[in-house]
Structure formats: C-alpha cells, structure tokens
Enzyme design. Sequence first.
Site, short mmCIF file in Angstrom:
data_model
loop_
_atom_site.label_atom_id
_atom_site.label_comp_id
_atom_site.label_asym_id
_atom_site.label_seq_id
_atom_site.Cartn_x
_atom_site.Cartn_y
_atom_site.Cartn_z
N LYS A 269 -6.49 -15.86 -0.83
CA LYS A 269 -6.23 -15.21 -2.12
C LYS A 269 -6.77 -13.78 -2.12
O LYS A 269 -6.11 -12.85 -2.58
CB LYS A 269 -6.86 -16.03 -3.26
CG LYS A 269 -6.16 -17.38 -3.47
CD LYS A 269 -6.90 -18.32 -4.42
CE LYS A 269 -6.24 -19.69 -4.44
NZ LYS A 269 -6.90 -20.66 -5.34
N GLN B 223 -12.58 -21.85 -8.11
CA GLN B 223 -11.94 -22.70 -7.11
C GLN B 223 -12.41 -24.15 -7.26
O GLN B 223 -13.61 -24.41 -7.37
CB GLN B 223 -12.24 -22.16 -5.69
CG GLN B 223 -11.47 -22.85 -4.59
CD GLN B 223 -9.96 -22.60 -4.64
OE1 GLN B 223 -9.49 -21.59 -5.13
NE2 GLN B 223 -9.18 -23.54 -4.13
N ASP C 270 -5.09 -19.18 -13.45
CA ASP C 270 -4.79 -20.47 -12.81
C ASP C 270 -3.93 -21.35 -13.74
O ASP C 270 -3.36 -22.35 -13.29
CB ASP C 270 -6.09 -21.23 -12.52
CG ASP C 270 -6.45 -21.24 -11.03
OD1 ASP C 270 -5.54 -21.13 -10.19
OD2 ASP C 270 -7.65 -21.39 -10.73
N1 GUN Z 1 -7.96 -26.20 -5.77
C1 GUN Z 1 -6.78 -26.60 -5.26
N2 GUN Z 1 -5.77 -25.85 -5.76
C2 GUN Z 1 -6.34 -24.96 -6.60
C3 GUN Z 1 -5.82 -23.90 -7.40
O1 GUN Z 1 -4.61 -23.65 -7.48
N3 GUN Z 1 -6.74 -23.20 -8.11
C4 GUN Z 1 -8.06 -23.48 -8.09
N4 GUN Z 1 -8.89 -22.74 -8.84
N5 GUN Z 1 -8.58 -24.44 -7.34
C5 GUN Z 1 -7.71 -25.17 -6.60
#
Ligand code: GUN
Length: 293
Positions: free
Chosen positions: A52, A96, A119
Amino acid sequence: MILLDGKATSQQIKAELKQQTDILIASGKRAPHLVAVLVGNNGASETYVAAKIKACEEVGFKSTLHRLPDTVSEQELLKLIQDMNSDEGLDGFIIQLPLPKHISEENILQAVDARKDVDGFHPQNVGRLTLGLPTFVSATPAGIMELLARYYVETAGKHCVVIGRSNIVGTPVSLLMSRNTQPGNATVTLCHSRTKNIEEIVRSADIVIAAIGKPEWVQGSWIKEGAVVIDVGITRMADASKKSGFRLAGDVHFESAAPRCSFITPVPGGVGPMTIVSLLKNTLKSYNKEVYP
Ligand code: GUN
C-alpha cells in the site's frame, strides 16, 4: 479463457491516478495523504501494508506508516485514531487487520471518522453501501467491481454465487453485485460454512466469487462451462522449491478451473493488486470530498 489481469489493470489505474496527482501538484495543491497503522508483525499484514505504501509512492501520494508493538493498549490506539481524525493534513487512514486479541476490532473501527474511513469499514459507510448512497466501498469488493467493469464482463441477469460472508468481502460484494448498477443486476446466492450442497450451487453459477480463505477448495469440476471466476483467496502454502519457502494459492483450483472459464483471475496478480488501487482511489475520493462534501 481470458485472464482478468489485475496487475496490468492496476498499473493502468495507477497511471491515471498519477496523472491526476501531477495536475494537483502543478496547480499548487498538496498531494493526497494516506496513513497506515500496523500493529505487531504479522507477516501477511507486513506485506500488504508495504504494498500500500509503495503504491502511494508510485502515484505521487504522500504516505505515512505508524508501527505499533503488539503490546499496545486499546486506549493508546484509540488516542492515535482521535489524533488522526482531527489531523487536517491527512485524507484517509487504515488500521491494518487483524489486530491482537486484547484489542476490540469493533471499538477501533467505530472510532475512525467515517469521512476518513478509506477502508469503508465504519458502520456508517457500510450502512450507506446497503442503501446505495455515496460511500467508501471497501477496497476488495470495489476492486472486483472495477475489474469486471474494465473487462466489460456481463453481469446483468446472471447467477452470481459468492462463497464466504465476511464483512470485508463476501457480504459487501453480494450487495454490489445485486444492485441496479453496471456491473451489478446479478441474482446473488451467498454461500457460507452452513450452506448445504455448495458444490451443486456453484455448478449453477455464471459468476463465482470465492472468498473463504481455503486454498484450492473450489474444484474445476464444479465450474460451469463459460463461467466467470473471481478468486479472492490468497493463502501462503509451504513450497520448498521457492526461495521464500512458500507459494500463494487461491480458493479455486486454478489448473482445473481455468480451461472451463470465460474469464478467471489469477492468484497472485488478480484481485490483490486491484484492492490496493481501490484504496488509493478512495483516498483521492476523500481528498476531493466526494463522499462527504
Ligand atoms: N486485512 C485484510 N484485508 C484488509 C483490508 O482491506 N484493510 C485492512 N485495514 N486490513 C485488512
């Protein structure tokens, strides 16, 4: 069979985002700014967050990574969220997941200001999704819809079988596929661990979206001739022939499924890269105040 190439498509979208960022900078504006919070050192989370941050750099966004030890208290994490909520210099932030067991995911996600929830996990944004109101659609479902759109995959009137009812993928993608939009307008069946005869249901699917996290679980023999397969799974499997010691497997047994499909996503290089660019698109949406003017 056509591969739904998420890697190539995401590169094209990144080029579009870079062009838009360059215009912002050239006109004297600041760059969009995404912040990621990583608690502990889960291997997969480390990989996702690094991807990211790298993607932000590629398109000219500013990014910040907050690393916290897995001993951090819920109070400390809530304090950081409050600080980020009121920070005018950042457009969006993500925590995350998964979080350590002693921290309530629900408390954390609810503390995020919905206007910065790129998100799309906040209850307000999930509610807006169900009502078809402007919102931040969570990145994986948004990436799937964008991939279908860019390959002109016909979805209207089709039977779409979603396997897995998670808050992050299965539930929102079911809603998006059933909405009166293009892509969308599908007849959706949402399967989960208590579903009887999954195999039979998958055999009747024109579109299969597999998001259960069980490697190579969906067999090629279950796939109807000409069906579309979207594979969200990405599980590390021990593989001594790889330098890393593992390979990545999807939820669908690719070799047996692919010859029967009209379209299929590879793993890796399918849904994964689309998820990352969708997060960037949400960050730009927040910067432009498109969801909450
Ligand atoms: N863990 C697995 N997929 C995601 C996501 O799209 N965003 C976040 N913040 N954590 C994750």
